[in-house]
Motif scaffolding. Structure first.
Motif, short mmCIF file in Angstrom:
data_model
loop_
_atom_site.label_atom_id
_atom_site.label_comp_id
_atom_site.label_asym_id
_atom_site.label_seq_id
_atom_site.Cartn_x
_atom_site.Cartn_y
_atom_site.Cartn_z
N GLY A 95 4.14 51.12 64.98
CA GLY A 95 3.89 49.80 64.40
C GLY A 95 3.44 49.83 62.95
O GLY A 95 3.05 48.80 62.41
N GLU A 142 0.45 43.59 69.36
CA GLU A 142 1.09 44.81 68.88
C GLU A 142 0.57 45.22 67.51
O GLU A 142 0.34 46.40 67.23
CB GLU A 142 2.61 44.64 68.87
N SER A 173 10.13 43.84 66.88
CA SER A 173 8.82 44.50 66.83
C SER A 173 8.13 44.21 65.49
O SER A 173 8.77 44.27 64.44
CB SER A 173 8.96 46.01 66.99
#
Length: 514
Positions: A95, A142, A173
């Motif tokens: 991430g 996330e 994402s």
């Protein structure tokens, strides 16, 4: 926009070709470039503090400050290079943006990053409006996981905002980018550089406005910014400046999801010590099993539910008498640490908890008095009756059953796994008076009467948000009583149906009908 490199400019011995400018800020310019060796797109950030620099359009050479500011600009450049190396050390987390190279050229410095094909959260919200609640929480969770990883390396990002969170198109994402204002701290939590920090109004906490306010490592500074980012992507409005929150508490637009108000108000406190201590703690307060207790409260048609597995509070949750979970419960358990809650038990101090709930003590005492009185009446009645034909029981025949009690029983209730202390039936199901605590978020507590595994009778219920219900339950749902919103003091008093207000009225904190 700052004077950037021209399209076609080659960097690092002809390895990278500049295509266009992606964006610029106070301390640098970011370009889209082609990696000619690997034939793929990259993002390249150039150190270019626009208030101190100039560029020779012919040679691309950068002049870094005047004689009076050259030393200061040189410090900034060294920090820029150090920033790139710090980010490169974080490449184990998917991430966080990946750094491929750092080099000096044109009398300045550059670092090469992955090019994220997609848009940042600011662009998405400006075009499409606020995000759906589920998606917003997914993104923030996330990003929070990535930020927690950053904090484990004693780094504060110090510029968390929608524009610095890219949503990668291929897999939806979120990727955390732009560590330009980040600070590295040593093992003692002290900063390793003294360069100034920037401020993104609406997302920077109050301490970033103060000189030396972030000289010590504090995850709570980034917690504030992450919460402010959630505020924006859910409402579409930039949060108030931190300086405005000193005198006026955080307010929310009409229709803002009510279950988010408490965790955001806590995370965006002007006092750092009052915020969640870690990003993980903040994210835990947003878990799906905690967020459905109170949904959208734009007016008196407010929606409340103990059915915390559902998004709208209307889907009943239940557990079969044999202990097996129904579908909605299975999803709930699966969402909690991949089903590993069975190994988690919460230590519970039964006496100390009762000190905080004197009403429950009174209720328990009354119950014991009634039971004792009933037994005595039965005994005296039997001894006072001289007629042998009535088959009056003797003292040996009078049996007083003492309820079976347990402490810290791991019980799988309709609201998830809890720690239960109190009376149980022969099947070890809560039965009689008992107290249950759930570990999710900051903990929720049911202190009241149970009937064979169900919350059924008078009780006090405290949700992890701080909201409270005092009244009666039937089959794990509110039946009649008062539900109070902790953040505003407003409350509903009356009857409930399927966990929702049915007949009654809403009042403000002063008891005035809304």
């Amino acid at each position: 926009m700052a004077s950037g490199l021209k399209k076609g400019t080659l960097l690092h011995h002809g390895m990278y070709r500049i295509e266009r400018i992606l964006g610029s800020g106070g301390f640098g310019i970011t370009y889209l470039a082609t990696d000619l060796g690997l034939e793929r797109l990259r993002a390249i950030k150039e150190f270019f503090p626009k208030d101190y620099c100039d560029r020779d359009e012919t040679t691309s050479h950068v002049t870094l400050g005047t004689s009076n500011t050259a030393e200061f600009v040189d410090k900034l450049k060294k920090k820029f290079i150090k920033e790139a190396r710090n980010i490169a050390n974080l490449d184990q987390h998917q991430g966080i943006i990946t750094i491929h190279a750092v080099f000096e050229e044109n009398n300045t410095a550059y670092y090469v990053m992955d090019y994220i094909e997609g848009e940042n959260l600011s662009e998405i919200v400006k075009r499409d409006g606020p995000l759906a609640i589920e998606k917003a929480i997914k993104y923030i969770t996330e990003v929070g996981n990535a930020l927690n990883y950053v904090h484990e390396h004693h780094i504060n990002h110090l510029d968390i905002k929608p524009a610095n969170i890219m949503i990668r198109r291929k897999d939806d994402s979120p990727i955390l980018i732009d560590f330009g204002l980040s600070k590295q701290y040593d093992s003692e939590g002290l900063q390793t550089s003294t360069t100034p920090t920037g401020i993104s109004h609406g997302y920077a906490p109050f301490e970033q406005y103060k000189e030396g306010g972030v000289k010590e490592f504090s995850p709570q500074t980034d917690v504030y910014s992450l919460a402010a980012t959630l505020y924006y992507i859910v409402s579409g409005k930039v949060p108030p400046h931190a300086t405005d929150l000193i005198e006026n508490p955080l307010s929310f637009p009409e229709g803002f999801p009510y279950f988010l108000k408490y965790p955001l108000s806590k995370a965006m406190s002007t006092k750092r010590r009052q915020r969640h201590e870690t990003v993980k703690a903040f994210i835990s307060s947003l878990k799906p099993e905690d967020v459905a207790t109170v949904i959208e409260v734009p007016n008196r048609n407010r929606s409340l539910s103990t059915s915390e597995n559902s998004r709208n509070g209307n889907i009943p949750v239940s557990e079969n008498r044999n202990g097996s979970l129904q579908t909605s419960d299975k999803n709930n358990i699966r969402n909690k640490n991949n089903g590993n809650l069975g190994n988690r038990r919460r230590k519970y101090n039964f006496p100390s908890y009762f000190k905080k709930h004197k009403l429950s003590i009174v209720g328990l005492c009354i119950t014991l008095v009634v039971i004792t009185g009933g037994v005595l009446i039965a005994v005296f009645s039997s001894t006072g009756n001289s007629n042998p034909k009535n088959n009056t029981p003797t003292d040996e025949d009078v049996v007083v059953n003492t309820p079976k009690r347990v402490e810290n029983l791991a019980y799988k209730s309709s609201l998830g796994l809890c720690s239960y202390t109190g009376e149980v039936d022969d099947d070890n199901l809560p039965n009689g008076h008992g107290i249950a605590t759930w570990e999710t978020g900051e903990g929720k507590v049911y202190d009241g009467v149970w009937s064979h595994g169900r919350m059924y009778g008078p009780a006090n219920y405290i949700h992890s948000s701080g909201d409270t219900f005092k009244g009666t339950f039937i089959n794990d749902e509110y039946n009649h009583g008062r539900y109070t919103i902790s953040s505003t003091g407003e409350y509903f008093e009356g009857t409930f149906k399927n966990g929702q207000p049915s007949e009654g009225k809403w009042y403000d904190k002063n008891g005035k009908i809304i």
